[in-house]
Design a protein around this motif. Structure first.
Motif, PDB file in Angstrom:
ATOM      1  N   VAL A 128       0.778  -5.960   0.163  1.00  0.00           N
ATOM      2  CA  VAL A 128       0.341  -5.376   1.433  1.00  0.00           C
ATOM      3  C   VAL A 128      -1.110  -4.923   1.244  1.00  0.00           C
ATOM      4  CG1 VAL A 128       0.748  -3.466   3.067  1.00  0.00           C
ATOM      5  CG2 VAL A 128       2.688  -4.605   1.969  1.00  0.00           C
ATOM      6  N   CYS A 132      -2.922  -0.648   4.525  1.00  0.00           N
ATOM      7  CA  CYS A 132      -1.691  -0.674   5.331  1.00  0.00           C
ATOM      8  C   CYS A 132      -0.445  -0.289   4.532  1.00  0.00           C
ATOM      9  CB  CYS A 132      -1.489  -2.079   5.901  1.00  0.00           C
ATOM     10  SG  CYS A 132      -2.861  -2.682   6.860  1.00  0.00           S
ATOM     11  N   GLY A 136       5.697   1.178   5.806  1.00  0.00           N
ATOM     12  CA  GLY A 136       6.918   0.396   6.041  1.00  0.00           C
ATOM     13  C   GLY A 136       6.678  -1.102   6.116  1.00  0.00           C
ATOM     14  N   LYS A 137       5.432  -1.529   6.031  1.00  0.00           N
ATOM     15  CA  LYS A 137       5.134  -2.956   6.236  1.00  0.00           C
ATOM     16  C   LYS A 137       5.725  -3.845   5.137  1.00  0.00           C
ATOM     17  CE  LYS A 137       1.165  -3.317   9.253  1.00  0.00           C
ATOM     18  NZ  LYS A 137       1.064  -1.989   9.853  1.00  0.00           N
ATOM     19  N   ILE A 161      10.587 -10.909 -10.205  1.00  0.00           N
ATOM     20  CA  ILE A 161      10.432  -9.934 -11.285  1.00  0.00           C
ATOM     21  C   ILE A 161       9.481  -8.853 -10.813  1.00  0.00           C
ATOM     22  CG2 ILE A 161      10.942 -11.532 -13.153  1.00  0.00           C
ATOM     23  CD1 ILE A 161       7.850 -11.604 -13.708  1.00  0.00           C
ATOM     24  N   PHE A 165       8.808   0.572 -11.966  1.00  0.00           N
ATOM     25  CA  PHE A 165       8.598   1.555 -10.887  1.00  0.00           C
ATOM     26  C   PHE A 165       8.913   0.991  -9.501  1.00  0.00           C
ATOM     27  CE2 PHE A 165       4.629   0.112  -8.993  1.00  0.00           C
ATOM     28  CZ  PHE A 165       3.984  -0.581 -10.012  1.00  0.00           C
TER      29      PHE A 165
HETATM   30  C1  LIG Z   1       7.535  -9.661  -6.723  1.00  0.00           C
HETATM   31  C2  LIG Z   1       6.338  -8.745  -6.608  1.00  0.00           C
HETATM   32  O1  LIG Z   1       5.373  -9.109  -5.981  1.00  0.00           O
HETATM   33  S1  LIG Z   1       6.348  -7.211  -7.345  1.00  0.00           S
HETATM   34  C3  LIG Z   1       4.784  -6.472  -6.937  1.00  0.00           C
HETATM   35  C4  LIG Z   1       4.747  -5.871  -5.599  1.00  0.00           C
HETATM   36  N1  LIG Z   1       3.389  -5.723  -5.089  1.00  0.00           N
HETATM   37  C5  LIG Z   1       2.498  -4.843  -5.580  1.00  0.00           C
HETATM   38  O2  LIG Z   1       2.755  -4.045  -6.475  1.00  0.00           O
HETATM   39  C6  LIG Z   1       1.110  -4.910  -4.957  1.00  0.00           C
HETATM   40  C7  LIG Z   1       0.571  -3.550  -4.560  1.00  0.00           C
HETATM   41  N2  LIG Z   1       1.522  -2.823  -3.707  1.00  0.00           N
HETATM   42  C8  LIG Z   1       1.807  -3.234  -2.466  1.00  0.00           C
HETATM   43  O3  LIG Z   1       1.316  -4.222  -1.955  1.00  0.00           O
HETATM   44  C9  LIG Z   1       2.804  -2.377  -1.688  1.00  0.00           C
HETATM   45  O4  LIG Z   1       2.663  -1.040  -2.097  1.00  0.00           O
HETATM   46  C10 LIG Z   1       4.280  -2.802  -1.870  1.00  0.00           C
HETATM   47  C11 LIG Z   1       4.455  -4.269  -1.489  1.00  0.00           C
HETATM   48  C12 LIG Z   1       4.781  -2.589  -3.303  1.00  0.00           C
HETATM   49  C13 LIG Z   1       5.148  -1.950  -0.955  1.00  0.00           C
HETATM   50  O5  LIG Z   1       4.703  -2.129   0.380  1.00  0.00           O
HETATM   51  P1  LIG Z   1       4.471  -0.847   1.321  1.00  0.00           P
HETATM   52  O6  LIG Z   1       4.225  -1.364   2.690  1.00  0.00           O
HETATM   53  O7  LIG Z   1       3.443   0.032   0.742  1.00  0.00           O
HETATM   54  O8  LIG Z   1       5.900  -0.157   1.158  1.00  0.00           O
HETATM   55  P2  LIG Z   1       6.797   0.535   2.283  1.00  0.00           P
HETATM   56  O9  LIG Z   1       5.940   1.441   3.099  1.00  0.00           O
HETATM   57  O10 LIG Z   1       7.601  -0.493   2.990  1.00  0.00           O
HETATM   58  O11 LIG Z   1       7.784   1.336   1.370  1.00  0.00           O
HETATM   59  C14 LIG Z   1       7.313   2.386   0.576  1.00  0.00           C
HETATM   60  C15 LIG Z   1       8.131   2.395  -0.680  1.00  0.00           C
HETATM   61  O12 LIG Z   1       7.634   1.432  -1.598  1.00  0.00           O
HETATM   62  C16 LIG Z   1       7.813   1.918  -2.939  1.00  0.00           C
HETATM   63  N3  LIG Z   1       6.493   1.929  -3.563  1.00  0.00           N
HETATM   64  C17 LIG Z   1       5.360   1.408  -3.064  1.00  0.00           C
HETATM   65  N4  LIG Z   1       4.351   1.563  -3.927  1.00  0.00           N
HETATM   66  C18 LIG Z   1       4.863   2.199  -4.999  1.00  0.00           C
HETATM   67  C19 LIG Z   1       4.327   2.634  -6.225  1.00  0.00           C
HETATM   68  N5  LIG Z   1       3.040   2.449  -6.545  1.00  0.00           N
HETATM   69  N6  LIG Z   1       5.155   3.261  -7.090  1.00  0.00           N
HETATM   70  C20 LIG Z   1       6.450   3.442  -6.801  1.00  0.00           C
HETATM   71  N7  LIG Z   1       7.012   3.058  -5.648  1.00  0.00           N
HETATM   72  C21 LIG Z   1       6.226   2.429  -4.764  1.00  0.00           C
HETATM   73  C22 LIG Z   1       8.437   3.262  -2.823  1.00  0.00           C
HETATM   74  O13 LIG Z   1       9.848   3.068  -2.912  1.00  0.00           O
HETATM   75  C23 LIG Z   1       8.066   3.690  -1.416  1.00  0.00           C
HETATM   76  O14 LIG Z   1       8.972   4.567  -0.851  1.00  0.00           O
HETATM   77  P3  LIG Z   1       8.652   6.152  -0.927  1.00  0.00           P
HETATM   78  O15 LIG Z   1       7.317   6.301  -0.255  1.00  0.00           O
HETATM   79  O16 LIG Z   1       9.788   6.742  -0.179  1.00  0.00           O
HETATM   80  O17 LIG Z   1       8.608   6.475  -2.373  1.00  0.00           O
END
Ligand SMILES: CC(=O)SCCNC(=O)CCNC(=O)[C@H](O)C(C)(C)COP(=O)(O)OP(=O)(O)OC[C@H]1O[C@@H](n2cnc3c(N)ncnc32)[C@H](O)[C@@H]1OP(=O)(O)O
Length: 209
Positions: A128, A132, A136-137, A161, A165
């Motif tokens: 994401v 943004c 929830g996105k 995978i 965290f």
């Molecule tokens: C298969 C893979 O790609 S794994 C790698 C996933 N992608 C990444 O790590 C890239 C960077 N991060 C992102 O792009 C985003 O933060 C995502 C995809 C992980 C989550 O998308 P978001 O839109 O931010 O998440 P969304 O708002 O739907 O949900 C929030 C939840 O995500 C989780 N979360 C998001 N970032 C983190 C983090 N850095 N550490 C721990 N939990 C996290 C938590 O469970 C959080 O819920 P909480 O706020 O109640 O703790």
């Protein structure tokens, strides 16, 4: 209940969303403006936008991207039907890139290969845009992607995978833990997660609601 299905012969062959879902109020929609919100499969033309988001998300944190720009181009060329992008006003705000896989667990080769005509999707990356996040996105896009995969007859499960965290994030989305992954890169370990596409048709995105 999602009943739309494609024939077995077209499994994992190009299959595009026929009607991109546009979340706009028709009364407020003006001509010649980009849709406020649109979900669609990605194409190689989206690779640069994908990579910009990916680079910011991963390089600054771990120094490694799940996919290089070349791999992004390869997967979007080979299996665009296993990708999904969320665009707002024409700008990519979140995306998923997947490819086909043919074994019970993910191995190192899964990182660079698309194995067509199989029942497993390997989700390489969900990301994401940093502006943004925490809205929830990520959860919404993942949910839509899994619903969409259900419509592709012959697909039974998705594997990915992630680092420890993020395990709670994927558990909340309906994935189950399969244990430590055989895939590793220096100083990083991953958990493997699995989502069965056959069941849970009625599962709600927010199970707590
Ligand atoms: C298969 C893979 O790609 S794994 C790698 C996933 N992608 C990444 O790590 C890239 C960077 N991060 C992102 O792009 C985003 O933060 C995502 C995809 C992980 C989550 O998308 P978001 O839109 O931010 O998440 P969304 O708002 O739907 O949900 C929030 C939840 O995500 C989780 N979360 C998001 N970032 C983190 C983090 N850095 N550490 C721990 N939990 C996290 C938590 O469970 C959080 O819920 P909480 O706020 O109640 O703790």
């Amino acid at each position: 209940i999602m009943t739309q299905q494609v024939s077995a012969s077209s499994v994992l062959k190009p299959f595009f969303l026929k009607t991109p879902v546009r979340v706009v109020n028709p009364l407020r929609q003006r001509r010649h403006t980009l849709p406020a919100s649109e979900f669609r499969n990605l194409t190689p033309q989206d690779a640069i936008s994908v990579f910009e988001i990916e680079r910011e998300a991963f390089v600054s944190v771990s120094g490694e991207c799940p996919l290089t720009l070349k791999e992004v181009l390869n997967f979007l060329g080979q299996c665009p039907e296993l990708s999904l992008g969320w665009f707002e006003e024409g700008q990519l705000v979140a995306f998923i890139i997947g490819s086909g896989w043919d074994k019970e667990r993910l191995s190192q080769e899964a990182m660079t290969q698309h194995i067509p005509d199989n029942s497993t999707v390997h989700i390489h990356v969900l990301s994401v845009h940093r502006h943004c996040r925490q809205q929830g996105k990520g959860s919404i896009l993942l949910w839509r992607y899994l619903q969409y995969l259900r419509c592709v007859l012959g697909l039974h499960r998705a594997l990915l995978i992630c680092e420890d965290f993020l395990v709670p994030f994927y558990l909340k989305a309906g994935f189950k833990e399969k244990g430590p992954s055989a895939i590793s890169i220096p100083n990083m370990q991953f958990q493997e997660m699995e989502y069965m596409l056959d069941g849970q048709v009625y599962a709600r995105r927010n199970s707590g609601c």
